[in-house]
Scaffold this active site. Structure first.
Site, PDB file in Angstrom:
ATOM      1  N   LYS A  16      52.959   3.268  45.840  1.00  0.00           N
ATOM      2  CA  LYS A  16      53.220   2.143  46.730  1.00  0.00           C
ATOM      3  C   LYS A  16      53.201   0.844  46.794  1.00  0.00           C
ATOM      4  CE  LYS A  16      48.374   1.619  45.415  1.00  0.00           C
ATOM      5  NZ  LYS A  16      48.039   3.041  44.221  1.00  0.00           N
ATOM      6  N   ARG A  91      40.315  -1.760  46.230  1.00  0.00           N
ATOM      7  CA  ARG A  91      39.867  -0.484  46.056  1.00  0.00           C
ATOM      8  C   ARG A  91      38.124  -0.478  45.939  1.00  0.00           C
ATOM      9  NH1 ARG A  91      44.424  -0.611  42.725  1.00  0.00           N
ATOM     10  NH2 ARG A  91      44.829   0.455  41.017  1.00  0.00           N
ATOM     11  N   ARG A 130      57.376   7.710  34.921  1.00  0.00           N
ATOM     12  CA  ARG A 130      57.900   6.033  35.560  1.00  0.00           C
ATOM     13  C   ARG A 130      58.468   4.617  34.881  1.00  0.00           C
ATOM     14  NH1 ARG A 130      53.637   3.384  40.034  1.00  0.00           N
ATOM     15  NH2 ARG A 130      51.903   2.263  37.997  1.00  0.00           N
ATOM     16  N   ARG A 163      54.690   1.244  31.600  1.00  0.00           N
ATOM     17  CA  ARG A 163      53.200   0.688  31.766  1.00  0.00           C
ATOM     18  C   ARG A 163      52.245   1.133  30.215  1.00  0.00           C
ATOM     19  NH1 ARG A 163      50.913  -0.081  37.446  1.00  0.00           N
ATOM     20  NH2 ARG A 163      49.125   0.710  36.755  1.00  0.00           N
ATOM     21  N   ARG A 174      42.059   7.066  35.665  1.00  0.00           N
ATOM     22  CA  ARG A 174      42.560   6.245  36.557  1.00  0.00           C
ATOM     23  C   ARG A 174      42.455   6.853  37.928  1.00  0.00           C
ATOM     24  NH1 ARG A 174      48.446   4.507  35.131  1.00  0.00           N
ATOM     25  NH2 ARG A 174      48.419   3.666  37.253  1.00  0.00           N
TER      26      ARG A 174
END
Ligand code: ADP
Ligand code: ZN
Length: 216
Positions: A16, A91, A130, A163, A174
């Site tokens: 995203k 969400r 990531r 992160r 998540r």
């Protein structure tokens, strides 16, 4: 012409953030990412940040009223002529309904919802690799989209970070929040005829080509 208002959604790690950058470049929309806004609040140690951290660290969703409030304030501050791309929001169904109401209040409406449909195992693989820039929020991947200089942001030179919620335990949490609370939005937006679904397409550029084709 009325401003273009878009929602981009999909599981964590669907891309995203990266797609949002491409969409912002092409359509000139304001990129509103609740994840970025919450991380900023956490970094600055604000009241919202302190509260949010208790949820984000465990991979849980921050309460609706907290997120809706920051989105409401932000949207009110954006020039009416500029479109908005909502990333990471809504969400939950309640957030989706709140978004409809606050857009209406601001003379806006959603034009399309881009749904990046990526399977769980791909998500885990992507998120563990990531890295992100704490300065300008640009997203990298150690193998998929490495920076030109290892560990440094191409755009601003800052040291890249991982992160704190990009570890496998929190990623699974998540994902389960996503399946339980966010996937009902597919039906909600299908009912409104707004869903543009994008499956897995090789590179981020190929995915963008598909997104642009669907947006027309
Ligand atoms: P992800 O990669 O998981 O999609 P985001 O950067 O969008 O990450 O969000 C990171 C975390 O911030 C989420 O796990 C959640 O705790 C919180 N968060 C972000 N947006 C929302 C939202 N709309 N509602 C509730 N919590 C949110
Ligand atoms: Zn940077």
């Amino acid at each position: 012409m009325a401003a273009l208002n878009l929602v981009i959604f999909g599981p964590p790690g669907a891309g995203k953030g990266t797609q949002s950058e491409h969409i912002k470049e092409k359509y000139g929309v304001f990129h509103l990412s609740t994840g970025d806004m919450l991380r900023e609040a956490i970094k600055n140690g604000t009241e919202t940040g302190k509260l949010a951290k208790q949820y984000t660290d465990g991979g849980k969703l921050v309460p609706d009223e907290v997120v809706i409030k920051i989105v409401d304030e932000k949207v009110a501050s954006i020039d009416a002529a500029q479109g908005v791309l909502f990333d990471g929001f809504p969400r939950t169904l309640d957030q989706a309904k709140a978004l409809d109401a606050l857009l209406k209040k601001n003379g806006r409406a959603i034009n399309a919802v881009i749904y990046l449909n990526v399977p769980d195992e791909e998500v885990v693989q992507r998120l563990t690799g990531r890295r992100m820039c704490p300065g300008c929020n640009t997203i990298y991947h150690i193998t998929g989209k490495p920076p030109k200089v290892e560990g440094k942001c191409d755009k601003c030179g800052a040291d890249l970070i991982q992160r704190s919620d990009d570890n496998e335990t929190v990623i699974r949490q998540r994902l389960s929040a996503y399946h339980a609370q966010t996937t009902p939005l597919v039906e909600y937006y299908k009912g409104k005829g707004l869903i543009k679904e994008v499956g897995l397409h090789g590179s981020p550029q190929e995915t963008s080509a598909k997104v642009f084709e669907l947006l027309g």
